[in-house]
Enzyme design. Structure first.
Site, PDB file in Angstrom:
ATOM      1  CE  LYS A 295      -0.036   5.419  -3.430  1.00 22.80           C
ATOM      2  NZ  LYS A 295      -1.469   5.260  -3.221  1.00 22.80           N
ATOM      3  NE  ARG A 370      -7.212  -1.468  -9.307  1.00 24.81           N
ATOM      4  CZ  ARG A 370      -8.232  -0.850  -8.722  1.00 24.81           C
ATOM      5  NH1 ARG A 370      -9.376  -0.712  -9.355  1.00 24.81           N
ATOM      6  NH2 ARG A 370      -8.101  -0.364  -7.493  1.00 24.81           N
TER       7      ARG A 370
HETATM    8  N1  BES Z   1      -0.937   0.476  -2.912  1.00 22.11           N
HETATM    9  C1  BES Z   1      -2.152   1.207  -2.958  1.00 22.11           C
HETATM   10  C2  BES Z   1      -3.163   0.745  -1.884  1.00 22.11           C
HETATM   11  C3  BES Z   1      -2.783   1.012  -0.461  1.00 22.11           C
HETATM   12  C4  BES Z   1      -3.197   2.178   0.178  1.00 22.11           C
HETATM   13  C5  BES Z   1      -2.100   0.072   0.273  1.00 22.11           C
HETATM   14  C6  BES Z   1      -2.870   2.395   1.498  1.00 22.11           C
HETATM   15  C7  BES Z   1      -1.785   0.298   1.603  1.00 22.11           C
HETATM   16  C8  BES Z   1      -2.170   1.457   2.217  1.00 22.11           C
HETATM   17  C9  BES Z   1      -2.797   1.063  -4.325  1.00 22.11           C
HETATM   18  O1  BES Z   1      -1.917   0.907  -5.381  1.00 22.11           O
HETATM   19  C10 BES Z   1      -3.544   2.317  -4.563  1.00 22.11           C
HETATM   20  O2  BES Z   1      -2.933   3.331  -4.689  1.00 22.11           O
HETATM   21  N2  BES Z   1      -4.862   2.204  -4.624  1.00 22.11           N
HETATM   22  C11 BES Z   1      -5.696   3.330  -4.817  1.00 22.11           C
HETATM   23  C12 BES Z   1      -6.765   2.940  -5.810  1.00 22.11           C
HETATM   24  C13 BES Z   1      -7.535   4.096  -6.347  1.00 22.11           C
HETATM   25  C14 BES Z   1      -6.650   4.955  -7.232  1.00 22.11           C
HETATM   26  C15 BES Z   1      -8.707   3.560  -7.134  1.00 22.11           C
HETATM   27  C16 BES Z   1      -6.305   3.729  -3.479  1.00 22.11           C
HETATM   28  O3  BES Z   1      -6.571   2.844  -2.673  1.00 22.11           O
HETATM   29  O4  BES Z   1      -6.452   4.915  -3.237  1.00 22.11           O
HETATM   30 MN    MN Z   2      -1.275   2.747  -6.166  1.00 23.31          MN
END
Ligand code: BES
Ligand code: MN
Ligand code: ZN
Length: 517
Positions: A295, A370
């Site tokens: 990230k 997931r």
């Molecule tokens: N934990 C994150 C989702 C999240 C984002 C929670 C912001 C709270 C605040 C999750 O694991 C994630 O990174 N999801 C990605 C999915 C994508 C790679 C398809 C996302 O939401 O960007």
């Molecule tokens: Mn994630």
């Protein structure tokens, strides 16, 4: 906080502050076409209870109401010294806003505001009277007031040198009409037990990533189990491997052996007959760096919140263990894992074999939740064969884009289950909005070299995440998925929720279970 119940006679109690709630539409006279003459009359006619108080204060109360333009709007308040004319040293009127909503929220928020206003006046004890407008049952009003009072004291001060509590008030006396003393006391106890669960969930979210490893999470779950009479079993990585939870273990790999994964199971069993078995599964990513698909800094900053689903489930189990609803068995799973980086990390491009047998091509290591949830859901369904499975996860940023950061998404094909959850949310003062499990988007998850991919396109990201999970759900159980990515952390405070971990969902899950008993 010590919270007690009392009838209307308690209005005479000796106390630092008497806080009285006023609903806006009851504070103002029905809007007639006003002539000049009637406009010169006092703008407010408070309910019958105000009259004796006003009389005891020589008419000062209603006069101040008029002078200060107090209308009972939410956020409005008025305080008055009583000069020893009644038992309370001060009176504070607390605006509750409209009473037209059919929920407990004005009672929860009003009681919390009363505590803060009293506290600002240096009060150590407060008597709170919020009028029973009959929108909801009196016992539920008291329950919400107790919850609000208790949560108004919440502060995460573990790492602060200055441990000054958030409020000065140590004791609250709640006045209610239309409910017996014993029922009111039971409602107060329930409200405090729910608040304790919410506070526990907040503490877990607020804890630092370093301070909350999967092992530490499991330790805290064991402590909750001991305190609340729940059976707790912790599965370590050896056991998880034996159970073929290979997707979960792949996510965890870069953090092992330093911060190995744990899956915690907690069991609540009622005394007497079991009519329904409910399973909760919570996403417990103690930190989500994104993995090799790392990230950016701004996106990683808050990623200690990624265990909020598991935190909310543990908070709910703490409350359920104490409230002891009848006829329902509840089994909870916390999937506690860290999504780290390192030479041993799982890769974009890897194909993982899930516990269920479905193979998954990883096209983004940041869609780790997931993978963890799917193995936990499959484990729970095959071992427990529940009637209902509800999973709770900070699963997608897309859900936040869709609904904002105060509302959680609900996904379910069983409309009665979705309605029950939304209803419990309304009772709890937590906002849910149903999103569709839209089959048209499923094609996004097709892979050429495995049964499925773990992510689709950007648009509809919260829906494809839910559709991914659905592949692991046994059709015999009713299933709902709650995406709490937005409300897991409060970006703004209110009287009973400071900024930070909100404990979102714990109160809703608890009330959902109470509603099934
Ligand atoms: N934990 C994150 C989702 C999240 C984002 C929670 C912001 C709270 C605040 C999750 O694991 C994630 O990174 N999801 C990605 C999915 C994508 C790679 C398809 C996302 O939401 O960007
Ligand atoms: Mn994630
Ligand atoms: Zn995540």
């Amino acid at each position: 906080m010590i919270i007690k119940a009392g009838g209307q006679e308690a209005l005479q109690l000796k106390t630092d502050v008497l806080a009285v709630g006023v609903f806006a539409n009851k504070a103002t006279k029905p809007q007639k076409k006003t002539t000049k003459k009637s406009a010169s009359k006092p703008a407010l006619s408070l309910a019958a209870w105000a009259k004796p108080l006003d009389k005891a204060l020589g008419g000062l109360l209603l006069k101040e109401v008029e002078i200060q333009g107090f209308k009972g709007n939410s956020g409005q308040s008025l305080s008055l010294h009583t000069h020893g004319k009644i038992g309370a040293q001060k009176i504070i009127l607390v605006g509750l806003g409209s009473s037209e909503g059919q929920d407990a929220q004005p009672y929860r928020l009003g009681a919390a505001q009363a505590v803060h206003l009293a506290s600002q006046q240096g009060a150590k004890n407060v008597t709170i009277y919020l009028p029973n407008e009959g929108q909801i049952e009196a016992a539920n009003q008291v329950e919400a007031m107790a919850e609000g009072c208790q949560l108004s004291t919440y502060k995460f001060n573990k790492y602060l040198s200055d441990k000054t509590p958030r409020v000065q008030v140590k004791k609250a006396h709640l006045i209610q009409t239309g409910v017996s003393a014993s029922k009111a006391s039971a409602a107060i106890r329930r409200g405090q037990q729910i608040a304790e669960g919410v506070a526990l969930a907040r503490d877990l979210v607020n804890e630092t990533p370093e301070g909350l490893s999967p092992i530490e999470f499991a330790k805290r779950a064991r402590a909750v189990g001991r305190k609340c009479g729940l059976a707790v079993t912790v599965m370590d990585e050896k056991k998880l491997a034996a159970e073929r939870m290979q997707m979960l273990l792949a996510v965890s790999r870069a953090s092992s052996p330093y911060r190995p994964a744990r899956v915690v199971q907690l069991r609540y069993r009622p005394t007497g007959k079991i009519k329904k078995h409910i399973v909760f599964v919570g996403k417990g990513l103690v930190f989500d760096s994104g993995g090799l698909d790392i990230k950016p800094a701004a996106g990683m900053l808050n990623m200690k919140l990624d265990m909020a689903g598991a935190g909310c489930v543990l908070g709910a189990m703490s409350a359920i263990g104490q409230v002891k609803p009848k006829n329902v068995a509840v089994t909870a799973y916390l999937g506690c894992v860290e999504n780290g980086i390192g030479g041993n990390a799982y890769h974009p491009g890897d194909i993982l074999k899930s516990r269920k047998g479905i193979t998954v091509e990883v096209n983004n290591t940041d869609a780790e939740g997931r993978l963890v949830m799917a193995d936990c859901i499959d484990y729970a369904l095959t071992k427990d064969k529940p009637d209902v499975l509800i999973d709770v996860a900070t699963l997608t940023g897309a859900c936040m884009v869709a609904l904002g950061d105060t509302t959680a998404g609900v996904f379910s094909r069983q409309q009665d289950l979705a309605e029950a959850i939304k209803g419990a949310g309304q009772e709890a003062g937590e906002d849910f909005w149903q999103l569709p499990l839209n089959d048209r988007l499923f094609g996004q998850l097709k892979s050429d070299i495995a049964d499925m991919k773990n992510t689709g396109e950007r648009f509809g990201g919260s829906i494809t995440a839910a559709l991914f999970l659905e592949q692991f759900v046994d059709k015999r159980a009713d299933w709902a998925h709650l995406d709490i990515a937005g409300p897991a952390m409060a970006s703004k405070s209110n009287a009973y929720t400071p900024k930070g971990g909100a404990g979102f969902g714990a109160a809703t899950l608890t009330r959902y279970v109470m509603g099934q008993s």
